[in-house]
Design an enzyme around this catalytic site. Sequence first.
Site, PDB file in Angstrom:
ATOM      1  N   SER A   1      78.853 -13.879 -11.164  1.00 45.03           N
ATOM      2  CA  SER A   1      79.162 -13.227 -12.433  1.00 45.03           C
ATOM      3  C   SER A   1      78.050 -12.441 -13.121  1.00 45.03           C
ATOM      4  O   SER A   1      78.333 -11.436 -13.745  1.00 45.03           O
ATOM      5  CB  SER A   1      79.726 -14.253 -13.400  1.00 45.03           C
ATOM      6  OG  SER A   1      78.747 -15.171 -13.754  1.00 45.03           O
TER       7      SER A   1
ATOM      8  N   SER B   1      67.473 -15.966  -0.317  1.00 38.83           N
ATOM      9  CA  SER B   1      66.619 -14.889  -0.724  1.00 38.83           C
ATOM     10  C   SER B   1      65.783 -15.202  -1.950  1.00 38.83           C
ATOM     11  O   SER B   1      64.920 -14.419  -2.320  1.00 38.83           O
ATOM     12  CB  SER B   1      67.454 -13.632  -0.974  1.00 38.83           C
ATOM     13  OG  SER B   1      68.405 -13.853  -1.996  1.00 38.83           O
TER      14      SER B   1
ATOM     15  N   LYS C   1      63.267 -13.972 -10.094  1.00 39.92           N
ATOM     16  CA  LYS C   1      63.298 -13.323  -8.785  1.00 39.92           C
ATOM     17  C   LYS C   1      63.071 -11.814  -8.936  1.00 39.92           C
ATOM     18  O   LYS C   1      63.452 -11.226  -9.954  1.00 39.92           O
ATOM     19  CB  LYS C   1      64.683 -13.591  -8.207  1.00 39.92           C
ATOM     20  CG  LYS C   1      64.898 -13.170  -6.776  1.00 39.92           C
ATOM     21  CD  LYS C   1      66.278 -13.653  -6.338  1.00 39.92           C
ATOM     22  CE  LYS C   1      66.585 -13.273  -4.910  1.00 39.92           C
ATOM     23  NZ  LYS C   1      67.893 -13.827  -4.490  1.00 39.92           N
TER      24      LYS C   1
END
Lengths: 562, 562
Positions: free
Chosen positions: A251, A227, A152
Amino acid sequence: MGSPSYIDISVRKWERLNSLIPSEWRLHDRYIPSGMKLSPFDSVHKLDCFEGDTGSLLGVPRACGILSGKEVEITEKWDIRGLLYEIAAKRLSSEDVTLAFCKRAAIAQQLTRCLTEPLFTSALEQARHLDDYLQKTGKLYGPLHGLPVTVKDTFNIKGVDSTVGITALAFKPASQDAPLVQLLRSLGAIIIAKTNVPQTMAFLDSVNHMFGRTLNPLNRLLTPGGSSGGEGVAVVMRASMIGFGTDIGGSIRIPAMYGKLRVALKPVAGPIGRSIQDIDTVMKELVPRAEFFGHDCIPALWPSLSVPKKKLRIGVLGSDGLVNPVPVISHMLKEVSGILARSKEYDIDIVKITPPAVMKKCLITSARLMDVDGAGPLLDLLAQTEEPLMPYLRGRTVRRSPTSIDKLYALCAERDQIEIEMRKKLWSWPPPAASTSESSGNPLDAIICPIAAHPVPKHDTYGNLSFTTTFVLLDYPTGTIPVRNLTEADLKLEYSDQDKPLSKWDEQNRIFWKTDRKVYLNTPLSVQVVVPRLHDHELCQVMDMVDTALKRHYLGDSKAML
Amino acid sequence: MGSPSYIDISVRKWERLNSLIPSEWRLHDRYIPSGMKLSPFDSVHKLDCFEGDTGSLLGVPRACGILSGKEVEITEKWDIRGLLYEIAAKRLSSEDVTLAFCKRAAIAQQLTRCLTEPLFTSALEQARHLDDYLQKTGKLYGPLHGLPVTVKDTFNIKGVDSTVGITALAFKPASQDAPLVQLLRSLGAIIIAKTNVPQTMAFLDSVNHMFGRTLNPLNRLLTPGGSSGGEGVAVVMRASMIGFGTDIGGSIRIPAMYGKLRVALKPVAGPIGRSIQDIDTVMKELVPRAEFFGHDCIPALWPSLSVPKKKLRIGVLGSDGLVNPVPVISHMLKEVSGILARSKEYDIDIVKITPPAVMKKCLITSARLMDVDGAGPLLDLLAQTEEPLMPYLRGRTVRRSPTSIDKLYALCAERDQIEIEMRKKLWSWPPPAASTSESSGNPLDAIICPIAAHPVPKHDTYGNLSFTTTFVLLDYPTGTIPVRNLTEADLKLEYSDQDKPLSKWDEQNRIFWKTDRKVYLNTPLSVQVVVPRLHDHELCQVMDMVDTALKRHYLGDSKAML
C-alpha cells in the site's frame, strides 16, 4: 573513450560515500573484516574471501573506541520508549543522541557496507532544531521527537539520490520527500542514513556496483538478505532505533521505483525493529496519520497491544506445496507449535494445515505480475551506462515483449481467483453460516510457517521464494520473529524416508543439507507469522504473543531481550 | 435466415420476464402510463410519446387493488428497523412480508420497467425457510432476517442471468452468487428481484434491448438515471426496503462485468435507501462482515451514528472548473450552505472552496482509464448477436487499439499525481505541521457540491459527468441527499452576466435553461456529500447531519420523512 560510464559513476559514488565519514570516525584496520578490504566492485564477485570470516561483529562498535561511554549507553541501553522518554525529560539532547547514532552508523558502514547515503549533516542540523524547539516552546515537536531512524535507499529524500542500485539513476537527487519521510519528520523522527539494496531491487542479496555487497555482521559467509538487506543490518548494528524497508505487494508507494520499473504488484513499506514493543511504539504514531501523507494509505487506528480475550486459532503451515523445508526448519516449526500449544499465558489452539492446491500457483503468478513490462525499461536503464547485471540476475532478467492489456487483466483475474480460493481454504472464510455448527471449519486468526525452506543461506544462493512471495501476492501482512540459534543437535537432523522432493529447489536444498549444512551452525532460526489482509494490528498482537511465549521458553521468566 | 439474433434473444427475455408476473398481479390497463404501452424495443427510440405523461406514479401501488390493506401497510408503514422488529417479534411472517414486496415489485415493473430478473419464487421459498427456522429454533437466522432487498442486474446470483444489458450474455446463468449476495443471504436478507441497467453499463439512462427503457415514476419525460436506474426506481416504488447498485471506482467486485469488459477503474457497490437510518441499519451489519465475503473488501467497523463532538468543517464546491451549474443548482447549493451554517443543532463551519486546477483533468483521465481496452471486447460481444449500440453510445463507443502497458502505467501515474494534488488542494492534507499555526489550511471533514450541473434531465440528454466521475476516479465516498423540489420561483433564476461558459457542456446547459427549463418544475433537487477516501462511515454521519438540518428547515421540527 575510457571505461564504461557505470564504472565512473560507481567510483564517484564510493568516493562521495567515503567523504561523508569523518576521519575521526574511521575504524582502525584491525577491526575491518577481510570481506571489507575488497573494493565494492570486487565484493560483487569475489565471494571466496569470506570463508573463515564468520565471527560476529556486533561487539565492534562498543570496543573500537570511537564511541564515548555515554554514546555506547545512548545507543545500547534504551528501547524506543525509553529513549524518547529520556529526550522528553531533557536528560538527553537530540543532538547528543543523533551524534551517537551517526557515529554508530559510520562504524556499521565500515563493517558491512550497509549504507548508501549517510545523512549525518542534515540529521545533526535537524537535531539541533528539535533541541531549540523544545527549549523555546517547552513542547515536543511530535511524538517521535528525536528518534533516530534509517530508511531503505528506495525512499525519496529531497536532494538525495534514490538509485535502487542502478548507476543510471545516480547523481539525480529526488525533488521531494517520500510520504513516509514527510510523515516521520513531521513527528520529529531524524533520518540518520539511507541503506543498501540489490541492483534493480529484484533479488535477495543487497549488492550493486555503487555501494558493493552488504555483509551480514553475524557471519560474513552468509547473506544479509534483501532487498532491505542494508536496512536489516543497520538496525542490528544499532545504527538507528528502527528502520523502514519495503517488500513488494501492498500500500505505501515508493516514488523512486514507481514510474521507472513497471510491475503489477505494488511494494509495501514496513518496519524492521529490535522488538515488537519498538515496532508497536512507532506504528501507533504512524498508522493513524499515514492517510494524510500517502495518498493510497488506508485510514486505520492502532489500539494498544493487549492479549485477545478469546481463544486464538493459529494454523501451522509446514510446506507451501512447492518445497518441503530442510529438516531443521520443519523441526523448529514443530518446536514453536509445541511451545505455543503448551503456553500457560495464552489460550492458543494449534491447527495443522496442509497447503491448499492453489497455493502452488502463487509463485508463478507473482513472477508474471512482477514482469509485465518484459524487463525492457530496466535493461534500457542499465544500457545507458553499460552496466552489467549482478551475477544472481544473469539469465533470470531477460528482455521479453511487454504483456498486453488482455493478458494483464487475465493475470489479475487469476490473482483474484487465487485470493478467493486461498481465503476459503487457508482461513475458512467466509465463516460457516449462522444456522450450521461445523466447528472444524472455524476461521483461523493467524498462521505460522517458515520464511524459507532453508536457514540463512550463503551469498547469492537464495532458493525458492514461495514462502515470502505468496503472501506478497495475497497482500497478507507478515512478520518475522527470531526463535533461537541453530545448534549442533539440529545439524544431526535428517530427511525422513517419506519426504519426497517436490521440486528442483527441494533437490538443491537436499544436496546442500547433505554436503554443507555445517555453515548454518549458530545462525538464527526465525518463524514467520501471517494474518489476513489488512489485519496489520492483529499481526503485531500475535507476534507479541509468539515472541513472549518463545522468550519465556528459551530464556525463562526473566523475559530478557533476545 | 430470419431476424438478427439480438432480436430473438430480446423477445425471449421479454417473454420470460412477463411469464414471471402472475396474472392476478397484472395492473388494469387504466393504470399503465403511455410510455409503458410501447414495446421494450420501441421504448429505446420513441421518446416523443413521453410528452404530457408527467404525473407521479407513486400512488398507483396503493390504489390499484392488487395489494391488500395489510400488504400496503407492510410495504409503506415501516422503516427497516421497524420491519425487522415486527418480523423478529413474530407479528409479521417473512412469507407475508416477502409476498407483499414481490407484488409491489411486479406493479413497479409494469409501471416503469425497473426489473430484469424477478426472483419471486425463490424469494418466497427462502421466506418460508426463514419462518421455519425461527419457528423451530426460536432464533433469527441473522440480523437482517426477512429483509426484502433488490440488487442491480450486475450482481451474480446462481442460476440467474447477469446480462449488463447485452443480449450475447443472456441465457447464460451465473454459476455462483456474488460476494454481496452471499453476504446478504447469510444475514437473512431476501432478494426480491434484480434491476435494470443500461446496455454496457456505460451511460446514464437505464435502457437496453432486452428490458427496454426504465421510466422515472415521478415524471416519464425525465430519465431515472443509470447505470443503477432500475435499482433507484425499485426503491422509490417500495419494491424492496433497500437496494444495492454500483458505481465505477472502488472495492466490491462485480464478477459479471469483470473479465468481460476491461476497465482500469473498478466498480464499487453501494446502497440506495429511503433514509440515512435505513442505510445505517444495513451497513452496520454488512461492513464488518464484508471482508469475509469479498476478497478485496477492507476490514472496518461501523460504529453507531452520532453527532461528532468537534466543529465540522464543510467545504462548498460550486464548480469543478469544467462546468458552472445552471442558476437553480448554484442557488440550491447556496441555500443548503446557509441552512448548514445557521444550524442550531450542529456546529458547522462552512468554507467556500474554488476548484483546484488539477480537478479539470479528472474527467479525461477517468475516461481513458475506463477505455483501456479500446472498446474491442465490448463491440465483439455486441457483434455476436448483431446487436446495435444504444442511441446514446453511438459515436461515443468506438473501436480503438488497446492501451499498451506503458500507457496504462503512465495513466495510473497520472491518476496518482491527481490524487496527491487533490488531497493537498481540496482537503488540505497533510495538515499543517505541529510547529506552525496556520488555521486557514485546516483539513476539511466533508464537501458538498452538485451532483450534476443541471436538474434531473430528459432521457438520453445527460450532460457532463465531471461532478460524479471525478470522485469515482479519486475513490472518495459520496452520497446523494434530496433537498427539495424545484419551484416556480427557481425557474425565474437567470445566469449572471459575470458567468462565462467554461465548456461546450455549459453552452448546452445555457441553451436548455433558456428554452426548456419548465420541464424541471417540481422535480427533486439534490446535493452531493463527499468525504476523503475510505471514510464511508463519516460520510453516513455527515449525510445524517445534512439531511436532518435540511428536514428541520423545510419541514419544521416534526422531522418528517421527505
